[in-house]
Every structure is written in C-alpha cells, then in structure tokens.
Design an enzyme around this catalytic site. Structure first.
Site, PDB file in Angstrom:
ATOM      1  N   HIS A 166       7.720   1.822  10.621  1.00 22.35           N
ATOM      2  CA  HIS A 166       8.475   2.928  10.701  1.00 22.35           C
ATOM      3  C   HIS A 166       9.353   4.219  11.669  1.00 22.35           C
ATOM      4  O   HIS A 166       8.741   3.751  12.850  1.00 22.35           O
ATOM      5  CB  HIS A 166       7.649   3.880   9.256  1.00 22.35           C
ATOM      6  CG  HIS A 166       6.228   4.263   9.973  1.00 22.35           C
ATOM      7  ND1 HIS A 166       5.225   3.856  10.289  1.00 22.35           N
ATOM      8  CD2 HIS A 166       6.011   6.007  10.252  1.00 22.35           C
ATOM      9  CE1 HIS A 166       4.277   4.134  11.251  1.00 22.35           C
ATOM     10  NE2 HIS A 166       4.243   5.485  10.847  1.00 22.35           N
TER      11      HIS A 166
ATOM     12  N   GLU B 281       4.419  13.204  14.111  1.00 24.93           N
ATOM     13  CA  GLU B 281       2.975  12.839  13.473  1.00 24.93           C
ATOM     14  C   GLU B 281       2.199  12.815  14.477  1.00 24.93           C
ATOM     15  O   GLU B 281       2.240  12.248  15.759  1.00 24.93           O
ATOM     16  CB  GLU B 281       2.236  11.022  12.833  1.00 24.93           C
ATOM     17  CG  GLU B 281       3.834  11.184  12.225  1.00 24.93           C
ATOM     18  CD  GLU B 281       3.984   9.409  11.964  1.00 24.93           C
ATOM     19  OE1 GLU B 281       3.327   8.891  12.072  1.00 24.93           O
ATOM     20  OE2 GLU B 281       4.963   8.866  11.373  1.00 24.93           O
TER      21      GLU B 281
ATOM     22  N   HIS C 216       3.512  10.529  17.773  1.00 22.85           N
ATOM     23  CA  HIS C 216       5.486   9.970  17.694  1.00 22.85           C
ATOM     24  C   HIS C 216       5.924  11.057  16.989  1.00 22.85           C
ATOM     25  O   HIS C 216       5.226  11.612  15.896  1.00 22.85           O
ATOM     26  CB  HIS C 216       4.696   9.010  16.414  1.00 22.85           C
ATOM     27  CG  HIS C 216       3.606   7.886  17.194  1.00 22.85           C
ATOM     28  ND1 HIS C 216       2.703   8.172  16.680  1.00 22.85           N
ATOM     29  CD2 HIS C 216       3.926   6.634  17.961  1.00 22.85           C
ATOM     30  CE1 HIS C 216       2.286   6.711  17.114  1.00 22.85           C
ATOM     31  NE2 HIS C 216       2.979   6.398  18.166  1.00 22.85           N
TER      32      HIS C 216
ATOM     33  N   HIS D 103       8.079   3.705  14.915  1.00 23.72           N
ATOM     34  CA  HIS D 103       6.808   2.851  15.639  1.00 23.72           C
ATOM     35  C   HIS D 103       5.823   2.196  14.713  1.00 23.72           C
ATOM     36  O   HIS D 103       6.289   1.919  13.883  1.00 23.72           O
ATOM     37  CB  HIS D 103       5.205   4.197  16.002  1.00 23.72           C
ATOM     38  CG  HIS D 103       5.600   5.053  15.067  1.00 23.72           C
ATOM     39  ND1 HIS D 103       6.544   6.457  15.372  1.00 23.72           N
ATOM     40  CD2 HIS D 103       4.108   5.209  14.108  1.00 23.72           C
ATOM     41  CE1 HIS D 103       6.151   7.092  13.607  1.00 23.72           C
ATOM     42  NE2 HIS D 103       4.901   6.610  13.801  1.00 23.72           N
TER      43      HIS D 103
ATOM     44  N   HIS E  96       1.179  -1.126  -0.230  1.00 23.16           N
ATOM     45  CA  HIS E  96       0.118  -0.194   0.263  1.00 23.16           C
ATOM     46  C   HIS E  96       1.027   0.802  -0.052  1.00 23.16           C
ATOM     47  O   HIS E  96       2.422   1.217   0.442  1.00 23.16           O
ATOM     48  CB  HIS E  96      -0.739   0.082   1.507  1.00 23.16           C
ATOM     49  CG  HIS E  96      -0.757  -0.357   2.340  1.00 23.16           C
ATOM     50  ND1 HIS E  96       0.187   0.799   2.843  1.00 23.16           N
ATOM     51  CD2 HIS E  96       0.122  -1.137   3.289  1.00 23.16           C
ATOM     52  CE1 HIS E  96       0.367   0.358   3.684  1.00 23.16           C
ATOM     53  NE2 HIS E  96       0.600  -0.968   4.436  1.00 23.16           N
TER      54      HIS E  96
ATOM     55  N   TYR F 261      -9.047   2.540  15.145  1.00 19.08           N
ATOM     56  CA  TYR F 261      -8.409   2.085  14.197  1.00 19.08           C
ATOM     57  C   TYR F 261      -7.165   1.497  14.653  1.00 19.08           C
ATOM     58  O   TYR F 261      -6.871   0.851  14.875  1.00 19.08           O
ATOM     59  CB  TYR F 261      -6.962   3.482  14.476  1.00 19.08           C
ATOM     60  CG  TYR F 261      -5.673   3.776  13.990  1.00 19.08           C
ATOM     61  CD1 TYR F 261      -5.444   4.299  12.223  1.00 19.08           C
ATOM     62  CD2 TYR F 261      -4.373   3.512  14.387  1.00 19.08           C
ATOM     63  CE1 TYR F 261      -5.019   4.089  11.915  1.00 19.08           C
ATOM     64  CE2 TYR F 261      -3.884   3.934  13.265  1.00 19.08           C
ATOM     65  CZ  TYR F 261      -4.040   4.178  12.383  1.00 19.08           C
ATOM     66  OH  TYR F 261      -2.574   4.695  11.407  1.00 19.08           O
TER      67      TYR F 261
HETATM   68 FE   LIG Z   1       3.218   7.034  11.867  1.00 21.36          FE
END
Ligand SMILES: [Fe+2]
Length: 451
Positions: A347, A353, A377, A383, A304, A362
């Site tokens: 990542h 973020e 983050h 994370h 994705h 979520y």
């Molecule tokens: Fe993230």
C-alpha cells in the site's frame, strides 16, 4: 485531625504502591472523587467558602462553548497561581516540537530502528524524552510528535505540565507512576495512559529502567472512534478506561515546575508540592487503559478490512475522516479468511505511519521489527510485507491460525512526519531496512493461469 486515617492522603512522595491506588471506570465520564470526606461541594461548584478552607478552581480542556465541554473542578490547598512564579527558559535539547525540519535530515524514506538502548545516564521523564518525529505545528495546535522515553530516575520535588499537548504514553519496558493533580496512575507495559494538556504531574520509576513510546498530540483530544456498523460494543470499550481517585500532597519543600509551552520549556520555583487537589469532579482527567482488553474485529470469510478497524483512539482534525492522529493496535487475533493474502497488503497512503513494537513478532515483518523498535512509512511512500512474509503468506495452508504473542501499534497522522537529528543520526537506524523488499521476485511471465 489524623490525616493518616485517610487513605488517599499522602504526606510523602510515594515510592511503593499503596492504599491510595484506585481508579474509576469510563471514558469521558463525569467523575467525582474526594480524598477527604466532605471536601467536594455538592449541588454546586463554587460555594462562598469551600470545606477545609480549600480553593475552588476550574481546569478547562476545551473552549467553554465546545460540545461537549471538557472541564474539571478542583478543590485544592492552594490555587494553581501559587504554583506559578516567574519563569526561566530552560533547554531540553532532545525534546523537539513541530515545525522542526532539519535541513540535514531526509525524512523521505522508509525507516526502521532497533530499540534505543539505555545509556547508563541518569534520566528523568523530562531529560529522557527523545523526539523521533514531528508533524504539523505546535503553535497552531495541529499535528503531533513521536518520542521514545528512556527513564531511570524519578522526578524529585520536580513537576511538569505541557500546555502544548496531550500525551499518549505507551510503555514497553519498566513501570512508571504518574502522580498527577487528579490522582495516581501506575503504568506497565501493555497499558497506555492519556495525560491531558495542562495537568501537572511528576513521574516516578517503580521498576526501571523504563522505556516506551509517547505520542504528543498538539490537536484535538483523543476520543473513541465511532464504531459505525460494528455497533455499540467491541474495539476499545469505554468502561475499560480508568481515571484515578483523588490523592493529594500537603508537602512544603522547595520544588520546581517545568512547563512546555509553544515548543519551549520554562521553569518556575515554588515552595510546595503542586499536587494539592483534595477533591475533584468533571470530565477532563487522566486515564489509563489495558490494551489486553481491546476487542479486535476482523475478517471472517475473505479479504480483510483496512487497519482502521483496529483503531483504539482517534484525535480528529478539522476535516471529518482525516485524523490528526489515529492510535491503532495490532494485537493477538485469529486469522480465518479463505483464499486471502492475510498480512497487510502492499500500500501507499496519504497518512504517515509510525509503528512501534511492544512485544512479540509483527506479521508483515517476521524479522527486524523487534520489541522496542520503531518504523516510519511516511506520507505517500509505498511499503508492505517483506519477501519472507509475502512468500509465507502466499503459500500458507489457510486454516484457522492464531497470531499469538504480538502487540504492535501505529501513530498515524494525516501530516507528514519529519525526522529529528536524533532519529537520523543517534538512534539505531537500520541502514538496510529498505533492502527488505529488494529480493521480492518478478513472478509474471505472461503465462495464463499461473499463480
Ligand atoms: Fe502501512
């Protein structure tokens, strides 16, 4: 003249939705609207005398020579300078501006908060603003702040504008009315509003208590992201953004106007409502947008894309591709990719973020990230999915699967976000959030072909 015959005229502060409600579609359009017939000059901006004895005044949101310039011509009962007397500094201790680096607070970490609860205290849009993070520098007009608002009371004969910032408002609970110089925006969860820098308004509670998130953008205005190869449609479509029609108040009563300027708050006393714009035209206006009209685009075979594919709005920085702020939406969508780990992968990013949950669950964090909650983050901190999400997604039967009842967002900035003392010490920080990755297993044992 019978003023009551004009639907866009208010003689009293509105308390219920009325016939003045109305919106004009289009992001960045050149709008024109008048609350009294003939109030808007045609074919020119600054006639020798305006109709109805109105004053013509320009509100500029960009430098005159910016491309494109953004400005709005207003035709008002009094020029704005009549709504601006001597200023007194006032204190709003929970509304912070960057740079605000608290030496006693560690911003380096992965953080998550439960919803900030209502306290029972009577709070307005100004006193109920709680800054969570700041980034950049309000004085040089770069960066942002993130806030939670807890609002129980309408502003009464009290008005506000921010010279520092454009406000992106993301309601999560309750309904608010933004009575602005350029008209009225009613806002409910699942909608967002953009309140431009310099625009005077009053916030009323239509249904309370109200809670939500605010991204205070010190920098260049939010715009729609370029869609690149996606083409002319999808994501946030310009026609789904709505600007209010003109609505004015001719009301003489002692009032206060608060201005946020270079991170400080100042108050001036005036004798009338400053919401006295009878007609306006231009492309610098408040907007609302229904997030349910956001058309997501995603993977249709394998892997994705990065979450930039879900950008609703972007506020550019001076360097192309590195946004001062991206506003990113994670909403209902179909997952169809084959042989793919479908949640966000692990990542570590240069962008920091800040996420909020508007409703639902979520996909990367099935537990603990609840509606009204937030997470941070920060820059270059790793994370990703917790164990439950990882194991679930790694072993799922990959048919077409709809992520339903989910709406979360991200305020992402190229700058590190610093926690306020409120975020670190008063807001319901989940002390055990970092532990959500503790029980991720080492699966590697050197066996070829093992998955
Ligand atoms: Fe993230």
């Amino acid at each position: 003249m019978n003023k009551q015959s004009f639907p866009h005229h208010m003689t009293q502060a509105p308390s219920v939705p009325g016939p003045h409600e109305g919106y004009m579609p289009g992001f960045g359009n050149d709008f024109e609207t008048e609350a009294l017939p003939g109030a808007l000059p045609q074919g020119m901006n600054s006639p020798q005398k305006c109709n109805y004895g109105l004053y013509g005044e320009q509100l500029s949101g960009t430098a005159f020579t910016a491309h494109p310039p953004e400005r709005t011509w207003t035709y008002r009962i009094r020029p704005s300078v009549k709504h601006s007397h001597r200023y007194t500094r006032i204190d709003l201790p929970y509304w912070k501006s960057a740079p605000h680096v608290d030496p006693d607070v560690a911003s380096l970490g992965q953080y998550r908060w439960d919803p900030v609860p209502h306290s029972g205290e009577s709070l307005t849009w100004l006193t109920g603003m709680r800054t969570m993070t700041t980034a950049g520098d309000v004085n040089t007009q770069i960066g942002m702040a993130s806030h939670i608002y807890l609002v129980t009371e309408s502003m009464k004969d009290a008005y506000f504008y921010s010279a520092d910032s454009e406000l992106l408002v993301v309601p999560q609970e309750g309904r608010l009315r933004f009575a602005t110089e350029l008209g009225i925006i009613d806002l409910a969860p699942q909608e967002i509003a953009i309140i431009p820098r310099g625009l005077v308004y009053r916030v009323e509670v239509l249904e309370g208590p109200a809670r939500g998130f605010v991204c205070e953008n010190y920098g260049q205005k939010f715009e729609l992201p370029g869609r690149g190869p996606i083409g002319a449609n999808a994501l946030a479509n310009p026609r789904d953004f709505k600007a209010p029609v003109a609505a004015f108040e001719d009301r003489e009563t002692p009032s206060s106007l608060t201005i946020k300027w270079c991170g400080l708050f100042h108050e001036t006393q005036i004798g009338q409502s400053p919401l006295d714009v009878v007609a306006w035209h231009g492309n610098y206006a408040p907007l609302k947008y229904d997030l349910s009209t956001y058309c997501p685009v995603g993977a249709i075979l394998f892997d994705h894309p990065d979450p930039s594919i879900f950008t609703v709005l972007t506020a550019p920085s001076g360097m192309p591709g590195t946004a001062n702020i991206d506003f990113v939406l994670f909403r209902e969508r179909w997952m169809v990719a084959e042989d793919t780990f479908r949640p966000p992968w692990y990542h570590k990013n240069i962008m920091s973020e800040l996420m909020g949950n508007i409703y639902g669950q979520y996909d990367a964090k099935p537990q603990g990230f609840v509606p009204g909650g937030m997470s941070l983050h920060n820059m270059m901190l790793p994370h990703g999915p917790d164990r439950q999400a990882f194991e679930g997604a790694s072993n799922a039967n990959l048919g077409p699967d709809k992520l339903d009842n989910t709406m979360s967002f991200m305020f992402e900035t190229r700058f590190p976000q610093h926690l306020t003392g409120f975020a670190a010490n008063e807001a319901p920080l989940q002390d055990d959030y970092i532990d959500c990755w503790t029980d991720l297993e080492k699966k590697f044992d050197g066996t070829p072909g093992k998955k």
